[in-house]
Design a protein around this motif. Structure first.
Motif, PDB file in Angstrom:
ATOM      1  N   LEU A  19      35.647  28.335  30.434  1.00 51.41           N
ATOM      2  CA  LEU A  19      34.519  28.749  31.263  1.00 51.41           C
ATOM      3  C   LEU A  19      34.616  30.256  31.504  1.00 51.41           C
ATOM      4  N   PRO A  20      33.509  30.914  31.755  1.00 46.82           N
ATOM      5  CA  PRO A  20      33.573  32.346  32.080  1.00 46.82           C
ATOM      6  C   PRO A  20      34.353  32.558  33.372  1.00 46.82           C
ATOM      7  N   PRO A  21      34.992  33.712  33.526  1.00 42.90           N
ATOM      8  CA  PRO A  21      35.734  33.976  34.762  1.00 42.90           C
ATOM      9  C   PRO A  21      34.825  33.929  35.983  1.00 42.90           C
ATOM     10  N   ARG A  22      35.295  33.271  37.020  1.00 46.44           N
ATOM     11  CA  ARG A  22      34.573  33.229  38.290  1.00 46.44           C
ATOM     12  C   ARG A  22      35.142  34.243  39.273  1.00 46.44           C
ATOM     13  N   LEU A  23      36.198  34.946  38.856  1.00 46.40           N
ATOM     14  CA  LEU A  23      36.879  35.904  39.726  1.00 46.40           C
ATOM     15  C   LEU A  23      36.791  37.298  39.121  1.00 46.40           C
ATOM     16  N   ALA A  24      36.417  38.263  39.950  1.00 44.85           N
ATOM     17  CA  ALA A  24      36.458  39.672  39.560  1.00 44.85           C
ATOM     18  C   ALA A  24      37.497  40.379  40.422  1.00 44.85           C
TER      19      ALA A  24
ATOM     20  N   PRO B 192      27.923  37.408  37.905  1.00 45.50           N
ATOM     21  CA  PRO B 192      28.579  36.361  37.124  1.00 45.50           C
ATOM     22  C   PRO B 192      29.809  35.761  37.787  1.00 45.50           C
ATOM     23  N   TRP B 193      30.197  36.270  38.956  1.00 47.39           N
ATOM     24  CA  TRP B 193      31.409  35.783  39.612  1.00 47.39           C
ATOM     25  C   TRP B 193      31.053  35.110  40.942  1.00 47.39           C
ATOM     26  N   SER B 194      31.919  34.218  41.385  1.00 49.85           N
ATOM     27  CA  SER B 194      31.727  33.612  42.704  1.00 49.85           C
ATOM     28  C   SER B 194      32.628  34.256  43.755  1.00 49.85           C
ATOM     29  N   VAL B 195      33.746  34.852  43.316  1.00 51.56           N
ATOM     30  CA  VAL B 195      34.701  35.499  44.227  1.00 51.56           C
ATOM     31  C   VAL B 195      35.108  36.828  43.608  1.00 51.56           C
TER      32      VAL B 195
ATOM     33  N   ARG C 279      38.462  43.462  31.777  1.00 55.05           N
ATOM     34  CA  ARG C 279      39.625  43.026  31.021  1.00 55.05           C
ATOM     35  C   ARG C 279      39.787  41.529  31.180  1.00 55.05           C
ATOM     36  N   THR C 280      40.007  40.825  30.102  1.00 50.90           N
ATOM     37  CA  THR C 280      40.211  39.392  30.136  1.00 50.90           C
ATOM     38  C   THR C 280      41.658  39.096  29.783  1.00 50.90           C
ATOM     39  N   PRO C 281      42.408  38.371  30.627  1.00 48.42           N
ATOM     40  CA  PRO C 281      43.811  38.092  30.329  1.00 48.42           C
ATOM     41  C   PRO C 281      43.947  37.200  29.108  1.00 48.42           C
ATOM     42  N   GLU C 282      44.864  37.570  28.238  1.00 50.75           N
ATOM     43  CA  GLU C 282      45.052  36.806  27.007  1.00 50.75           C
ATOM     44  C   GLU C 282      45.526  35.385  27.293  1.00 50.75           C
TER      45      GLU C 282
ATOM     46  N   ARG D 166      47.080  31.007  34.833  1.00 54.55           N
ATOM     47  CA  ARG D 166      45.970  30.798  33.913  1.00 54.55           C
ATOM     48  C   ARG D 166      44.626  30.771  34.637  1.00 54.55           C
ATOM     49  N   VAL D 167      44.484  31.683  35.588  1.00 50.71           N
ATOM     50  CA  VAL D 167      43.220  31.848  36.309  1.00 50.71           C
ATOM     51  C   VAL D 167      42.412  32.932  35.602  1.00 50.71           C
ATOM     52  N   PRO D 168      41.268  32.615  35.014  1.00 51.61           N
ATOM     53  CA  PRO D 168      40.477  33.650  34.331  1.00 51.61           C
ATOM     54  C   PRO D 168      39.917  34.664  35.332  1.00 51.61           C
ATOM     55  N   TYR D 169      39.864  35.914  34.906  1.00 49.84           N
ATOM     56  CA  TYR D 169      39.321  36.958  35.767  1.00 49.84           C
ATOM     57  C   TYR D 169      38.815  38.107  34.909  1.00 49.84           C
TER      58      TYR D 169
END
Length: 299
Positions: A17-22, A64-67, A8-11, A43-46
Motif C-alpha cells: 500500500l502507499p505510505p500513510r506516514l510522512a 496522500p498521508w493520514s499521519v 524517500r521510500t525505505p527499501e 517495516r512501516v512505509p513512509y
C-alpha cells in the motif's frame, strides 16, 4: 492536494500500500535517523517530505498521508507544512496549533499561567527601551530571550542597568519589529542544572538533568546529561503541562530553584533526545514510533 518534494521510500518497507506516514524534515540529524531506522525495522512505509522543495496545490484538498511527523528544523517551515497538512485532514505530530504555541514563548507562558502552572516571573514589552525602564522594578539579574528560538541562541543574562542598556540597545536596532518585542524572565538561581522531561501523549517516559558550568544548560551548548528520577511532583507538573498544550510529543524544560521549587521554563515541540537516549534505559526512538503507530491505527 499534491506535494512534490524530496520523497524517500525505505527499501525494507512493505510496499503493498502507499505510505500513510510522512516525515517532514529537510535535515536528517541523529534523532531523525533513529526514528527512520526504527520505522524501517518495523517495516512501516513512509515518505520523507522536504519542506524546502515541497509544492502544495491548495485547490486539491487531499493529501496522500493520514499521519505526518513534523521534524523540520526550521520553525516557520515546520509550522507552514503542519498547517497545510492539518487543513487537508492529516493528523500531524505535533499539530500546527501546538507548534505555534510552543514556538512562541509569550503564548507558552500565557497558556501555562492560565492552567495554573508554575513558571518564572516574566515581563513583556513592545520595545526594548520600555523593558530597560521596567527592569528597575522587576529586578536584576534577569534573562532576555527572543520570542521564537531554540538552543539558547540570542539569550542574554542582564546583571544590571548597564548590561541591560547594552543588550537591549542592540535589540532596538534589529530590522524585524517582531524581534524588538522584548521577553524577559527572572533569573532562576538553579543548582547548575535544569531538567528535560520527554512526554509522549501525556505519558512521561523519562527525564534527564542537563548539567553545565554555564548558566545556560542547553545540550546544544555542551551540557552533560544525567538520569533524573521521575518524582511524583515532576511527573504531575510535566503531565499537566502536556495537557495544557494538548497531548503530543514534547521536551519540557523544568527549572529548580534553590528552594527546590519546580518551574516550567519552555516546551519544545520538536524535541531532541540524543543526549537523553545515551543515559536513559528507554528506547526513545521506539517510543516515538509507538506513538506514531497509535496515530496511524486511529486514522
Amino acid at each position: 492536494m499534491t506535494a512534490k518534494g524530496d520523497l524517500r521510500t525505505p527499501e525494507k518497507a512493505t510496499r503493498d500500500l502507499p505510505p500513510r506516514l510522512a516525515v517532514i524534515a529537510s535535515r536528517i540529524a541523529v534523532e531523525e535517523k533513529r526514528i527512520l531506522d526504527e520505522l524501517d525495522r518495523r517495516r512501516v512505509p513512509y515518505d520523507v517530505l522536504d519542506p524546502r522543495t515541497a509544492v502544495f496545490h491548495l485547490d486539491r484538498p487531499h493529501a496522500p498521508w493520514s499521519v505526518a511527523l513534523a521534524r523540520e528544523v526550521s520553525h516557520h517551515r515546520n509550522l507552514t507544512v503542519a498547517r497545510i497538512l492539518g487543513h487537508a485532514g492529516v493528523t500531524v505530530v505535533n499539530s500546527a496549533q501546538a507548534i505555534a504555541l510552543c514556538g512562541d514563548k509569550l503564548l507558552t507562558t500565557l497558556t501555562l499561567q492560565a492552567a495554573g502552572l508554575p513558571v518564572p516571573r516574566c515581563l513583556v514589552t513592545a520595545t526594548p527601551q520600555a523593558a530597560v525602564d521596567a527592569l528597575e522594578d522587576f529586578g536584576y539579574p534577569a534573562v532576555v530571550k527572543p520570542l521564537t528560538g531554540s538552543w539558547g541562541r540570542q539569550v542574554a543574562k542582564l546583571t544590571d542597568r548597564d548590561a541591560a542598556d547594552a543588550v537591549l540597545e542592540l535589540r532596538e536596532a534589529l530590522p524585524d519589529p517582531h524581534q524588538r518585542i522584548t521577553y524577559i524572565q527572572e533569573y532562576v538561581d538553579k543548582p547548575g542544572r535544569d531538567i528535560r522531561a520527554l512526554v509522549f501523549g501525556t505519558e512521561v517516559v523519562g527525564a534527564v538533568y542537563r548539567v553545565s558550568e554555564s548558566w545556560r544548560t542547553n545540550t546544544a551548548r555542551d551540557a552533560r546529561t544525567l538520569p533524573c528520577p521521575l518524582s511524583p511532583d515532576l511527573v504531575t507538573l510535566v503531565t499537566a503541562t502536556a495537557v495544557a498544550i494538548s497531548p503530543g510529543v514534547y521536551g519540557i524544560d523544568v527549572l529548580e530553584d534553590r528552594d527546590g521549587r519546580l518551574l516550567v521554563n519552555e516546551v519544545n515541540h520538536t524535541p531532541q533526545f540524543r543526549g537523553a537516549a545515551e543515559v536513559l534505559d528507554v528506547d526513545l526512538a521506539g517510543r516515538y514510533v509507538d506513538y506514531l503507530i497509535q496515530r496511524l491505527v486511529r486514522n
